[in-house]
Design a protein around this motif. Structure first.
Motif, PDB file in Angstrom:
ATOM      1  N   ALA A   8       0.938  -1.039   0.022  1.00 37.13           N
ATOM      2  CA  ALA A   8      -0.121   0.073  -0.097  1.00 37.13           C
ATOM      3  C   ALA A   8       0.838   1.317  -0.071  1.00 37.13           C
ATOM      4  O   ALA A   8       0.502   2.223  -0.702  1.00 37.13           O
ATOM      5  N   ALA A   9       2.218   1.097   0.635  1.00 38.83           N
ATOM      6  CA  ALA A   9       2.860   2.302   0.896  1.00 38.83           C
ATOM      7  C   ALA A   9       3.789   2.372  -0.626  1.00 38.83           C
ATOM      8  O   ALA A   9       4.236   3.457  -0.895  1.00 38.83           O
ATOM      9  N   ASN A  10       3.807   1.332  -1.438  1.00 42.18           N
ATOM     10  CA  ASN A  10       4.701   1.423  -2.709  1.00 42.18           C
ATOM     11  C   ASN A  10       3.776   1.176  -3.845  1.00 42.18           C
ATOM     12  O   ASN A  10       3.983   0.175  -4.809  1.00 42.18           O
ATOM     13  N   PRO A  11       2.580   1.894  -4.135  1.00 44.94           N
ATOM     14  CA  PRO A  11       1.718   1.491  -5.259  1.00 44.94           C
ATOM     15  C   PRO A  11       2.282   1.368  -6.637  1.00 44.94           C
ATOM     16  O   PRO A  11       1.919   0.766  -7.435  1.00 44.94           O
ATOM     17  N   GLY A  12       3.664   2.364  -6.693  1.00 46.02           N
ATOM     18  CA  GLY A  12       4.062   2.174  -7.929  1.00 46.02           C
ATOM     19  C   GLY A  12       4.553   0.820  -8.462  1.00 46.02           C
ATOM     20  O   GLY A  12       4.885   0.801  -9.636  1.00 46.02           O
ATOM     21  N   ILE A  13       4.745  -0.373  -7.580  1.00 47.54           N
ATOM     22  CA  ILE A  13       5.372  -1.574  -8.094  1.00 47.54           C
ATOM     23  C   ILE A  13       4.341  -2.156  -8.827  1.00 47.54           C
ATOM     24  O   ILE A  13       4.665  -3.505  -9.430  1.00 47.54           O
ATOM     25  N   VAL A  14       2.998  -1.951  -8.898  1.00 49.27           N
ATOM     26  CA  VAL A  14       1.936  -2.529  -9.241  1.00 49.27           C
ATOM     27  C   VAL A  14       1.795  -2.177 -10.838  1.00 49.27           C
ATOM     28  O   VAL A  14       1.571  -0.982 -11.066  1.00 49.27           O
ATOM     29  N   LYS A  15       1.894  -2.959 -11.912  1.00 49.65           N
ATOM     30  CA  LYS A  15       2.186  -2.795 -13.234  1.00 49.65           C
ATOM     31  C   LYS A  15       0.627  -3.091 -13.656  1.00 49.65           C
ATOM     32  O   LYS A  15       0.299  -2.708 -14.645  1.00 49.65           O
ATOM     33  N   SER A  16      -0.150  -3.782 -13.060  1.00 52.89           N
ATOM     34  CA  SER A  16      -1.458  -4.384 -13.765  1.00 52.89           C
ATOM     35  C   SER A  16      -2.623  -3.203 -13.409  1.00 52.89           C
ATOM     36  O   SER A  16      -2.600  -2.500 -12.086  1.00 52.89           O
ATOM     37  N   LYS A  17      -3.168  -2.662 -14.256  1.00 52.15           N
ATOM     38  CA  LYS A  17      -4.251  -1.698 -13.926  1.00 52.15           C
ATOM     39  C   LYS A  17      -5.627  -2.382 -13.414  1.00 52.15           C
ATOM     40  O   LYS A  17      -6.242  -1.879 -12.458  1.00 52.15           O
ATOM     41  N   ASN A  18      -5.907  -3.528 -14.144  1.00 45.88           N
ATOM     42  CA  ASN A  18      -7.213  -4.133 -13.727  1.00 45.88           C
ATOM     43  C   ASN A  18      -7.034  -5.097 -12.931  1.00 45.88           C
ATOM     44  O   ASN A  18      -8.026  -5.878 -12.469  1.00 45.88           O
ATOM     45  N   VAL A  19      -5.871  -5.930 -12.865  1.00 50.22           N
ATOM     46  CA  VAL A  19      -5.758  -7.130 -12.194  1.00 50.22           C
ATOM     47  C   VAL A  19      -5.112  -6.816 -10.918  1.00 50.22           C
ATOM     48  O   VAL A  19      -4.176  -6.280 -10.482  1.00 50.22           O
ATOM     49  N   ARG A  20      -6.071  -7.165  -9.771  1.00 52.10           N
ATOM     50  CA  ARG A  20      -5.888  -6.759  -8.422  1.00 52.10           C
ATOM     51  C   ARG A  20      -4.563  -7.683  -8.124  1.00 52.10           C
ATOM     52  O   ARG A  20      -4.467  -8.874  -8.108  1.00 52.10           O
ATOM     53  N   PRO A  21      -3.592  -6.997  -7.301  1.00 52.66           N
ATOM     54  CA  PRO A  21      -2.533  -7.809  -6.631  1.00 52.66           C
ATOM     55  C   PRO A  21      -2.840  -8.693  -5.883  1.00 52.66           C
ATOM     56  O   PRO A  21      -4.161  -8.569  -5.185  1.00 52.66           O
ATOM     57  N   PRO A  22      -2.376  -9.848  -5.380  1.00 54.60           N
ATOM     58  CA  PRO A  22      -2.656 -10.822  -4.511  1.00 54.60           C
ATOM     59  C   PRO A  22      -2.795 -10.583  -2.980  1.00 54.60           C
ATOM     60  O   PRO A  22      -2.078 -10.806  -2.296  1.00 54.60           O
ATOM     61  N   ILE A  23      -3.589  -9.530  -2.719  1.00 52.14           N
ATOM     62  CA  ILE A  23      -3.499  -9.186  -1.136  1.00 52.14           C
ATOM     63  C   ILE A  23      -4.704  -9.810  -0.678  1.00 52.14           C
ATOM     64  O   ILE A  23      -5.546 -10.212  -1.152  1.00 52.14           O
ATOM     65  N   GLY A  24      -4.765  -9.437   0.840  1.00 53.14           N
ATOM     66  CA  GLY A  24      -6.003  -9.898   1.494  1.00 53.14           C
ATOM     67  C   GLY A  24      -5.346 -11.193   2.471  1.00 53.14           C
ATOM     68  O   GLY A  24      -6.111 -11.599   3.113  1.00 53.14           O
ATOM     69  N   MET A  25      -4.120 -11.673   2.183  1.00 53.03           N
ATOM     70  CA  MET A  25      -3.793 -12.921   2.949  1.00 53.03           C
ATOM     71  C   MET A  25      -2.872 -12.321   4.073  1.00 53.03           C
ATOM     72  O   MET A  25      -2.146 -13.037   4.622  1.00 53.03           O
ATOM     73  N   GLY A  26      -2.590 -10.801   4.121  1.00 48.33           N
ATOM     74  CA  GLY A  26      -1.473 -10.466   5.031  1.00 48.33           C
ATOM     75  C   GLY A  26      -0.133 -10.181   4.408  1.00 48.33           C
ATOM     76  O   GLY A  26       0.626  -9.293   5.058  1.00 48.33           O
TER      77      GLY A  26
END
Ligand SMILES: [Zn+2]
Length: 249
Positions: free
Chosen positions: A171-189
């Protein structure tokens, strides 16, 4: 009722077999286990196929693996007309390793493509024969040049490895996510960050899929086609093997 499964494929991408106990049989025949090496369909990578071996040696073919209501649930989808195992029964799991390994090579190739083409990704599908990655871009780019750049990364044999970071780090480094529509695999801590190159010198990207451990394992690949999908979208198709008609260099 479902129980949490230990997803062994998250820790070891090369694990092709393991033992497990049946924890639930769903109404549609889906099989839940206490642990599994079967990758469940997610993030553009298809779920594993293979078979579950019973104590008497008989096999239950598995046609697909999917998540349930949450990522903590993994359902092994058996072929129709097979005997159902009993809850508590011990099984030996075997994934279709040649298929999975091709998917791992292809999936890693998709990461390399995102290095060569550093544009936002709007969609991706990993396949055994062909994969596609959609980019938000309007530039025209030569497919043979992309192939050459991809093969350079493959041949350099960069290490590919996973680093676990917390959801807060992401969450503190949103720039590392390249996918616009694919949610990164969060929610497992925690989130797996797929890193390429020593100290992530080539790339790092949140991804829950399975990848090879050195880029050389990807082998020969080429861009078969670049399609224009609207003014600001390009669809790249990656295939195994050398390019059929490489441009004279
Ligand atoms: Zn990946």
């Amino acid at each position: 009722m479902t129980s949490t499964v230990t997803a062994l494929f998250r820790e070891d991408f090369y694990l092709s077999t393991c033992e497990a106990s049946v924890t639930a049989i769903l109404e549609d025949g889906g099989i839940e286990l206490d642990q599994t090496c079967f990758y469940a369909t997610s993030g553009g990578q298809p779920g594993d196929t293979g078979f579950l071996e019973r104590e008497d040696g008989s096999r239950i073919p598995i046609m697909n693996t999917r998540h349930g209501a949450t990522k903590d649930v993994i359902v092994h989808v058996p072929a129709d007309g097979n005997a159902r195992p009993a809850v508590g029964e011990k099984l030996v799991l075997h994934i279709d390793w040649p298929r999975r390994y091709r998917l791992m090579r292809m999936h890693t190739a998709c990461h390399l493509l995102s290095v060569v083409c550093p544009y936002p990704i709007t969609g991706a599908a990993v396949g055994e024969e062909e994969s596609r990655v959609d980019f938000d871009m309007s530039e025209t780019i030569d497919k043979d040049e992309v192939t050459a750049a991809l093969m350079k990364l493959v041949e350099a044999n960069h290490p590919v490895y996973v680093q676990w970071i917390t959801d807060e780090d992401l969450a503190a480094n949103p720039g590392i996510v390249k996918s616009k529509n694919v949610r990164p695999p969060i929610g497992m801590g925690r989130v797996s960050l797929v890193c390429i190159g020593e100290s992530s010198s080539i790339d790092s990207q949140p991804c829950g899929g399975t990848h090879v451990s050195e880029t050389q394992e990807v082998g020969a690949i080429h861009i078969a086609k670049i399609e224009k999908k609207g003014k600001e979208n390009r669809r790249f198709r990656i295939r195994f093997g050398a390019a059929e008609n490489p441009a004279a260099l």
